[in-house]
Design an enzyme around this catalytic site. Structure first.
Site: not given
Ligand code: MN
Length: 762
Positions: A296, A85, A113-114, A176
């Site tokens: 359009d 990721h 954070e992780d 992200d």
């Molecule tokens: Mn992320």
């Protein structure tokens, strides 16, 4: 988002047309490669090197390895290693040709954070700049944990901008989100729905307003596909059928038109595009028309040098293809309200396809792109940058401008180094526990927040939790704080002192209203006691009903009004009795509270007896006369209380004053008050000292000069007792505050002639 109900109508409209309306499984917006092998370290470095030959390969490599190790065995919902990721996010950003710091921060964006990674460690390994970017992203990620209301989307976008103080944080955030949207199919349906809604409400518009149209459209289409797969499938199918019929229509028109314009001596930039599924769908919804009626789906923009060229180009187009009647609009001679200028027309182009065209000059194009703020940005001295940025549309225009500069910059690193976002820095955005977003001016506190939620919440607030922790109500709020206001049904009116704590006009006005009402209640309660006492003493019956009948005679609208008037001393209890019983005879002056306080034997302080505003006491309705305790006064720094005397106003006592004993039985006369004074105000307040001094020549002069040297004003000195050895003095003086008074007392104690000093409290 398109609702199911409205969709069915659209589906019907489509079913009328020729093409079969069979819903196939929704294809992806862009054909997605079957899960590709994960990009290699080498691929990423190559991508960066292709646009930035000076890239710091070593740093990219270290970041790659660091993030891969940090995420370790973590996997995504798809089963892929988690590290795929951040790597893809970094890859998306290489398409925008961003600097090394951005790419590295993208690789690291989920580590704090992780994983076990910390800001300190990232600072140490990759430097402060990258550490700050990663931390910015961590802050944004934490915000996502709070639930949201769609109608708050605008505020949420502002919150994102307020928190991200570097444009790169926003770019990484968008990349992200884009990667998460591209891989949304692996996420459980419930969160899939939420993420898609959030993307459509917040991130897609944000990308659009930052000028990243392609990013916006992909985010929109991915959300659309998740939220309304059937509608998405139908639109895609029609678009594919159309593409089949009109192969290379866009290229054909671009070439033909450019050639025709050139033949007529016109230089023009011609760009054409096919609308994307989501924008087609919203237009069908908005106009309640079927796909075929949309004119359009193909749109062209023709940018020219000057106004006459625009009209000539229009002529060329109208002689090349037949125009659709009623579709021509001249916004050059009659600009739109927002200053937008362009010529619009629709023609039947090659393959009988309706094609929409817009003609405008470069200047008009700027305004169409950046809005009215374009004027300001390209003019010098058009207002301070902050002033410009405080207006939301300008803030976004500025952001777009920044991003455009970024894509054109020769040296993006240097450009970014000097670009700091200061958007909406005069505001602060906080959440209620239910996820409602409250926007407040910067430096606002919990009292403001409570009143912004609801006046009743403000009036009954007794405490609060900020991000789950107890905090004082005066706490200044930070962006993203979740604030829970604790209320009590016992508190019906806020402490009057809050008025000076609140930062918002709304809170102040509400506090003033509530305290005024509470004040009136207080007076009414006091008045009622006075009336009841008089009636008891006079042995006559009191009844509300009977008083009601006497209201006209008293010229008051309600019983409450009568009682408040008595409490305030505007009306005597005996007047009430007489109005109810015309033959009532007053036996003696019934003045509540017994004797009138003696006139103090001191020169009145400049404030004493004056009306409200001159006395810096909070919590008092400004119309009331305020004075200080007659024997000893009160000075800022003392904890104080106000005692209401009907007809005389309010007397301020220090809370430890023995004189307060007299009022213990009458709680209704007590009023919560607070000093409302700036330390720098050169205002003096009365205090009294008791001094015992040794009898020797000049001792009195010594005492007086100590006080004078320390800037105390002596009002009066009473010699109360004289023995052979000592003299006792009562000194009334004026000081600035408690600190000042304490300093004078300390200096007096230091004198050999002074045997004893103490403060006298009325
Ligand atoms: Mn992320």
């Amino acid at each position: 988002m398109a609702s199911g109900r409205r969709m069915s109508r659209q589906m019907e409209a489509m079913a009328d047309s020729a093409a079969p309306a069979v819903a196939e499984p929704p294809p992806a917006t862009k054909p997605r490669a079957p899960r590709a092998r994960m990009m290699r370290q080498y691929d990423l470095v190559e991508r960066v090197r292709s646009y930035n030959p000076d890239t710091d390969e070593d740093m990219l490599n270290r970041a790659y390895v660091y993030a891969m190790k940090a995420h370790g065995e973590q996997t995504r919902a798809s089963g892929d290693p988690y590290f795929s990721h951040p790597l893809e996010v970094a890859a998306i950003l290489t398409n925008l040709k961003l600097d090394d710091a951005t790419i590295v921060a993208a690789l690291l964006h989920d580590t704090i954070e992780d994983t076990e990674a910390t800001r300190t460690e990232i600072d140490k390994l990759f430097g402060h700049e990258i550490g700050a970017l990663v931390e910015g992203l961590t802050k944004l990620k934490r915000l996502e944990l709070v639930s949201r209301e769609a109608k708050q989307a605008e505020n949420l976008r502002k919150l994102l901008l307020a928190i991200a103080n570097d444009v790169r944080v926003l770019l990484i955030k968008l990349a992200d989100r884009l990667h998460n949207m591209r891989t949304l199919d692996f996420v459980p349906p419930a969160s899939r729905q939420r993420i898609a809604e959030e993307t459509l409400d917040i991130y897609a518009p944000l990308a659009g307003r930052m000028g990243m149209q392609e990013m916006r459209e992909e985010l929109e289409d991915l959300s659309f596909r998740t939220l309304d797969p059937e509608a998405f499938a139908v639109v895609m199918q029609r678009l594919d059928a159309l593409a089949e019929r009109n192969r290379n229509l866009i290229g054909e028109i671009e070439t033909q038109l450019s050639a025709n314009l050139a033949k007529n001596g016109l230089t023009a930039e011609v760009t054409g595009r096919r609308k994307r599924p989501f924008s087609i769908w919203t237009k069908m919804e908005r106009k309640s028309v079927g796909f075929e009626q949309l004119s359009d789906i193909y749109g062209f923009r023709v940018v020219l040098d000057d106004v006459p060229s625009c009209y000539r180009a229009l002529g060329v187009v109208h002689t090349t293809w037949p125009m659709v009647p009623g579709r021509f609009k001249d916004y050059i001679s009659t600009p739109k309200q927002n200053d937008y200028r362009s010529l619009h027309t629709t023609v039947i182009g090659p393959g009988q396809q309706r094609v929409e065209l817009q003609f405008r000059t470069h200047d008009m194009n700027q305004i169409a792109e950046y809005g009215i703020a374009a004027h300001a940005f390209y003019k010098d001295g058009a207002g301070s940058p902050t002033e410009l940025l405080n207006r939301e549309s300008n803030a976004f225009a500025w952001l777009r401008h920044t991003i455009e500069m970024l894509s054109e910059a020769q040296n993006p690193e240097e450009f970014l180094e000097h670009t700091k976002l200061e958007l909406f820095h005069d505001q602060v955005f906080c959440f209620t526990p239910k996820g409602k977003l409250i926007a407040l001016p910067r430096a606002a506190n919990v009292i403001d927040f409570a009143y912004a939620v609801h006046t009743d919440v403000g009036n009954s607030a007794v405490g609060c939790k900020i991000n789950g922790k107890f905090a004082p109500l005066s706490s200044e709020l930070q962006n993203g704080d979740e604030v829970e206001v604790l209320t009590s049904s016992v508190q019906s009116a806020p402490p009057a002192a809050w008025e000076s704590l609140a930062r918002t006009g709304k809170a102040r006005a509400a506090i003033r209203r509530a305290t005024r009402a509470a004040m009136r209640d207080q007076y009414a309660g006091l008045g009622r006691r006075i009336v009841e006492r008089l009636f008891a003493r006079a042995k006559i019956d009191y009844a509300d009903d009977k008083l009601k009948g006497a209201l006209p005679r008293l010229a008051r609208a309600s019983i409450e009004d009568v009682m408040a008037s008595v409490g305030r001393g505007e009306m005597k209890a005996s007047d009430v009795a007489r109005a109810m019983y015309p033959d009532y005879k007053e036996e003696r002056t019934a003045r509540f509270g017994g004797k009138k306080p003696e006139k103090p034997g001191i020169k009145p302080t400049p404030e004493a007896g004056k009306v409200g505003p001159a006395v810096p006491i909070g919590g008092i309705h400004s119309g009331l006369p305020v004075k200080f305790a007659p024997n000893g006064g009160a000075v800022p720094g003392d904890r104080i209380v106000g005692i209401v005397s009907p007809g005389e106003g309010i007397t301020i006592y220090p809370i430890h004053s023995p004189a307060l004993k007299e009022f213990e039985e009458e709680p209704e006369r007590w009023l919560d008050v607070k000093w409302d004074i700036d330390e720098t105000t050169p205002q003096r307040f009365p205090a009294r000292l008791f001094v015992q001094n040794v009898n020797e020549p000049g001792s009195l002069a010594q005492i007086a000069s100590v006080i004078a040297e320390h800037d105390g004003n002596i009002d009066n000195i009473n010699m109360s007792r004289r023995s052979p050895d000592f003299t006792e003095l009562t000194i009334d003086l004026e000081v600035y505050d408690l600190k000042h008074l304490s300093a004078i007392i300390a200096q007096l104690r230091a004198k050999a002639v002074v045997a004893h000093v103490e403060r006298v409290n009325g």
